[in-house]
Scaffold this active site. Structure first.
Site, mmCIF file in Angstrom:
data_model
loop_
_atom_site.group_PDB
_atom_site.id
_atom_site.type_symbol
_atom_site.label_atom_id
_atom_site.label_comp_id
_atom_site.label_asym_id
_atom_site.label_seq_id
_atom_site.Cartn_x
_atom_site.Cartn_y
_atom_site.Cartn_z
ATOM 1 N N ARG A 14 14.815 4.748 9.606
ATOM 2 C CA ARG A 14 13.453 4.346 9.739
ATOM 3 C C ARG A 14 12.893 4.315 8.354
ATOM 4 O O ARG A 14 12.809 5.515 7.948
ATOM 5 C CB ARG A 14 12.643 5.069 10.621
ATOM 6 C CG ARG A 14 13.001 5.005 12.053
ATOM 7 C CD ARG A 14 11.717 5.866 12.853
ATOM 8 N NE ARG A 14 11.788 5.952 14.422
ATOM 9 C CZ ARG A 14 12.096 6.880 15.111
ATOM 10 N NH1 ARG A 14 12.251 8.115 14.410
ATOM 11 N NH2 ARG A 14 12.240 6.663 16.308
ATOM 12 N N ASP A 110 9.090 10.212 12.459
ATOM 13 C CA ASP A 110 8.206 9.302 12.910
ATOM 14 C C ASP A 110 6.930 10.128 13.542
ATOM 15 O O ASP A 110 6.216 9.441 14.382
ATOM 16 C CB ASP A 110 8.866 8.527 14.387
ATOM 17 C CG ASP A 110 9.250 9.456 15.486
ATOM 18 O OD1 ASP A 110 9.153 10.816 15.232
ATOM 19 O OD2 ASP A 110 9.505 9.054 16.743
ATOM 20 N N ASP A 188 16.826 18.891 23.332
ATOM 21 C CA ASP A 188 15.396 19.549 23.556
ATOM 22 C C ASP A 188 15.282 19.707 25.053
ATOM 23 O O ASP A 188 14.788 20.649 25.438
ATOM 24 C CB ASP A 188 14.288 18.485 23.062
ATOM 25 C CG ASP A 188 14.689 17.043 23.570
ATOM 26 O OD1 ASP A 188 15.695 16.709 23.985
ATOM 27 O OD2 ASP A 188 13.623 15.902 23.366
#
Length: 344
Positions: A14, A110, A188
């Site tokens: 990104r 992000d 996670d």
């Protein structure tokens, strides 16, 4: 001496990592105390150029293994999650093994941070160090949509049994514990399993100190349009290092938080939705069982998924939020005995 808390930014492809880095560098009070390390996976040239454009304001490290990972056939579409877990393991290894830092704040490319992001973690670092019943400090409230938080109480913090991630602080000792068994994928959710959490909690804020702008990613915008894009980012600087945060210590927290929850008058969900109560004080909505929890969460706009039986932002099964301007505790009965990992 002031603690050194490096910020580890995990990046891939990104080029919008610029938005993340601009805010980190704008708000950090000291380059010495908060070095920024960008760990890049994927070998994406344009993203590498963006990171390089910051010169020595950030350290740029590159994950060396970009190979595909052999995955079970039914997980072929999850290859991205395997690569993310591999990258996390490598990057955290660099921070704690190669650079030998004692703690780290982890963000992804992000995330945009709040003006008091650094103040928050600086103040909570000694709290995390001193309390063995805590294993992380997170900047994120899973139910932090604008209409569900009290922005006037931006200093309010909670303990939560749910690992929130999305801007979080961990100690080197925790990495010593997790690294040998680090998972191949879905790191996670693995963190949210009882075997890893081991009864420990994280600290989380009423108003998030991070927001995500990354709709595009391996999860293909899952949750983004429904929840994540509505999370309120705190915009008021709270001088956390000057506040007394001792109320977050486990014994003290349970002495004050639990009586407050169970002293709140019990209401029915219809009363809440119809705004039928005249007073504006806190109320409690009681659930028994998984289906009741999920039904109430859906009806009130909370995230209703459970991981290993733990609700998002929950502590001892209690989720605190604001509904139509009123504090609500969605809570199990007072004689709660623990999470049921079969609830999912």
């Amino acid at each position: 001496a002031e603690p050194v808390l490096p910020v580890l930014v995990l990046a891939c492809d990104r080029s919008t990592v610029r938005r993340c880095l601009d805010k980190l560098l704008r708000y950090r009070p000291s380059a010495q105390r908060f070095p920024v390390i960008v760990s890049q996976d994927c070998g994406h040239a344009e993203t590498a150029r963006v990171i390089a454009s910051y010169g020595d304001a950030v350290a740029h490290i590159r994950q060396p293994d970009l190979s595909d990972i052999p995955v079970p056939p039914e997980h072929r579409k999850f290859q991205g999650y395997y690569k993310i877990a591999r990258h996390y393991r490598w990057a955290l290894g660099q921070v704690f093994r190669a650079f030998r830092y004692r703690a780290a704040i982890v963000v992804e490319d992000d995330l945009e941070v709040a003006p008091d992001f650094f103040e928050y973690f600086q103040a909570l670092f000694p709290v995390l160090q001193a309390d063995r019943s805590l294993w992380c400090v997170s900047a994120w409230n899973d139910n932090g949509k604008e209409q569900m938080v009290d922005a006037a109480q931006a200093e309010l913090l909670y303990r939560t049994d749910f690992f929130p991630g999305l801007g979080w602080l961990l100690l080197a000792e925790l990495w010593d514990e997790l690294e040998p068994k680090w998972p191949k994928a879905f790191w996670d959710d693995w963190m949210r399993q009882p075997e890893q959490r081991r009864g420990r909690s994280c600290v989380r804020p009423e108003v998030s100190r991070t927001m995500t702008f990354g709709r595009k990613g391996v999860s293909h915008g899952q949750f983004f349009d429904q929840y994540l894009k509505f999370i309120k980012l705190n915009d008021r600087f709270v001088p956390f290092t000057q506040l007394d945060l001792s109320y977050l210590q486990k014994d003290e927290y349970e002495r004050s938080f639990l009586p407050r929850v169970y002293a709140a008058p019990e209401v029915k969900v219809e009363e809440l939705q119809g705004n039928r109560r005249r007073d504006s004080g806190a109320v409690r909505l009681q659930y028994r069982g998984r289906d009741a929890f999920k039904a109430f969460a859906k009806a009130l706009g909370l995230m209703d998924d459970l991981k290993s039986g733990v609700p998002r932002a929950g502590y001892r099964g209690i989720v605190s939020f604001v509904y139509r301007g009123r504090r609500v505790y969605l809570a199990p009965p007072r004689d709660w005995t623990g999470y049921d990992p079969t609830w999912s």
